[in-house]
Design an enzyme around this catalytic site. Structure first.
Site, PDB file in Angstrom:
ATOM      1  N   SER A  15       0.844  -1.218   0.000  1.00  0.00           N
ATOM      2  CA  SER A  15       0.000   0.000   0.000  1.00  0.00           C
ATOM      3  C   SER A  15       0.870   1.256   0.000  1.00  0.00           C
ATOM      4  O   SER A  15       0.535   2.246  -0.644  1.00  0.00           O
ATOM      5  CB  SER A  15      -0.948  -0.007   1.197  1.00  0.00           C
ATOM      6  N   ASN A  16       2.020   1.196   0.661  1.00  0.00           N
ATOM      7  CA  ASN A  16       2.927   2.364   0.610  1.00  0.00           C
ATOM      8  C   ASN A  16       3.527   2.524  -0.779  1.00  0.00           C
ATOM      9  O   ASN A  16       3.619   3.630  -1.295  1.00  0.00           O
ATOM     10  CB  ASN A  16       4.042   2.217   1.653  1.00  0.00           C
ATOM     11  N   ILE A  90      19.292  -5.004   5.121  1.00  0.00           N
ATOM     12  CA  ILE A  90      20.009  -4.602   3.907  1.00  0.00           C
ATOM     13  C   ILE A  90      21.491  -4.924   4.079  1.00  0.00           C
ATOM     14  O   ILE A  90      22.121  -4.461   5.027  1.00  0.00           O
ATOM     15  CB  ILE A  90      19.816  -3.094   3.637  1.00  0.00           C
ATOM     16  N   HIS A 106       9.341   3.079   9.277  1.00  0.00           N
ATOM     17  CA  HIS A 106       9.079   2.142  10.372  1.00  0.00           C
ATOM     18  C   HIS A 106       7.775   2.571  11.057  1.00  0.00           C
ATOM     19  O   HIS A 106       7.584   3.770  11.327  1.00  0.00           O
ATOM     20  CB  HIS A 106      10.252   2.141  11.365  1.00  0.00           C
ATOM     21  N   ASP A 147      16.674  -0.501  11.686  1.00  0.00           N
ATOM     22  CA  ASP A 147      15.889   0.632  12.203  1.00  0.00           C
ATOM     23  C   ASP A 147      16.756   1.606  13.006  1.00  0.00           C
ATOM     24  O   ASP A 147      16.361   2.104  14.049  1.00  0.00           O
ATOM     25  CB  ASP A 147      14.772   0.106  13.130  1.00  0.00           C
TER      26      ASP A 147
HETATM   27  C1  GRF Z   1       4.216  -0.523   6.768  1.00  0.00           C
HETATM   28  O1  GRF Z   1       3.460  -0.506   7.966  1.00  0.00           O
HETATM   29  C2  GRF Z   1       5.610  -0.032   7.040  1.00  0.00           C
HETATM   30  O2  GRF Z   1       5.709   0.885   8.102  1.00  0.00           O
HETATM   31  C3  GRF Z   1       6.337  -1.271   7.414  1.00  0.00           C
HETATM   32  O3  GRF Z   1       5.783  -2.297   6.618  1.00  0.00           O
HETATM   33  C4  GRF Z   1       4.431  -1.944   6.304  1.00  0.00           C
HETATM   34  C5  GRF Z   1       4.258  -2.068   4.818  1.00  0.00           C
HETATM   35  O4  GRF Z   1       2.908  -1.994   4.529  1.00  0.00           O
HETATM   36  N1  GRF Z   1       7.757  -1.131   7.199  1.00  0.00           N
HETATM   37  P1  GRF Z   1       2.482  -2.014   2.952  1.00  0.00           P
HETATM   38  O5  GRF Z   1       3.008  -3.309   2.358  1.00  0.00           O
HETATM   39  O6  GRF Z   1       3.113  -0.806   2.315  1.00  0.00           O
HETATM   40  O7  GRF Z   1       0.990  -1.943   2.975  1.00  0.00           O
END
Ligand code: GRF
Length: 194
Positions: A15-16, A90, A106, A147
């Protein structure tokens, strides 16, 4: 000015990644040139297909035991790497090849609730169990530790008595989608101005 070519690394729904793709669409100075996943069944690969963006699924042994993928990214002229829910650490070779050019998001307020094993639902469960009054997101540069790299941006959300890990996850995802793409563009503008 040449186009900045971006690779998005993701292991999950994406989704991001979807929000980032949407944000940079039509911005000719930037191109989301590649989607990289650690899982062949990751939803982000469907997004790549729908968006007509090339994608690869990493071979774990190769990723951690050689610099083949570094060369692969360099051969594609990738300039910048975004981790958007990428669950593997990484390798140092990739970090050295892309100094201050790998950014991660994060789903908590680092340095709290970070580190190995602290991802996705585990983070929100820990925050709720600790009865925190606030949580949020952290966008940071990636270094050799989980992180741990320099913080670029944080945004917070309040937690109520009624919140559960699921409702908190929803609040966090909203913060991510609201801020991540624009912060990436700000970082890229800074990188390009160097
Ligand atoms: C997000 O909550 C991000 O903070 C974490 O992994 C999740 C990815 O969600 N690193 P999506 O796959 O982008 O929905």
């Amino acid at each position: 000015m040449s186009t900045t070519k971006i690779a998005i690394f993701a292991s999950g729904k994406g989704s991001n990644a979807q929000q980032i793709i949407r944000h940079f669409k039509g911005k000719t100075a930037y191109e989301i040139a590649l989607i990289v996943s650690s899982r062949k069944d990751a939803g982000v690969l469907d997004i790549a297909k729908n968006e007509g963006i090339p994608s690869i699924v990493l071979d774990k042994n190769n990723f951690f035991s050689s610099d083949d993928y570094v060369q692969f990214l360099k051969d594609l002229n990738i300039d910048f790497i975004i981790l958007a829910g990428f669950l593997w650490k990484i390798p140092v070779g990739l970090i050295h090849a892309y100094p201050q050019k790998i950014v991660n998001i994060h789903p908590a307020l680092l340095p709290n609730y970070g580190g190995k094993g602290m991802y996705g639902h585990f983070v929100h469960e820990a925050v709720i169990n600790a009865r925190e009054k606030q949580s949020g997101i952290t966008i940071h540069f990636v270094d050799e530790l989980y992180d741990h790299g320099a913080v670029i941006f944080q945004a917070t959300c309040d937690i109520t008595e009624q919140d559960t890990p699921d409702t908190l996850a929803e609040k966090i995802h909203q913060l991510e989608h609201q801020h991540f793409p624009a912060i990436i563009e700000k970082v890229l503008a800074g990188v390009n101005s160097n």
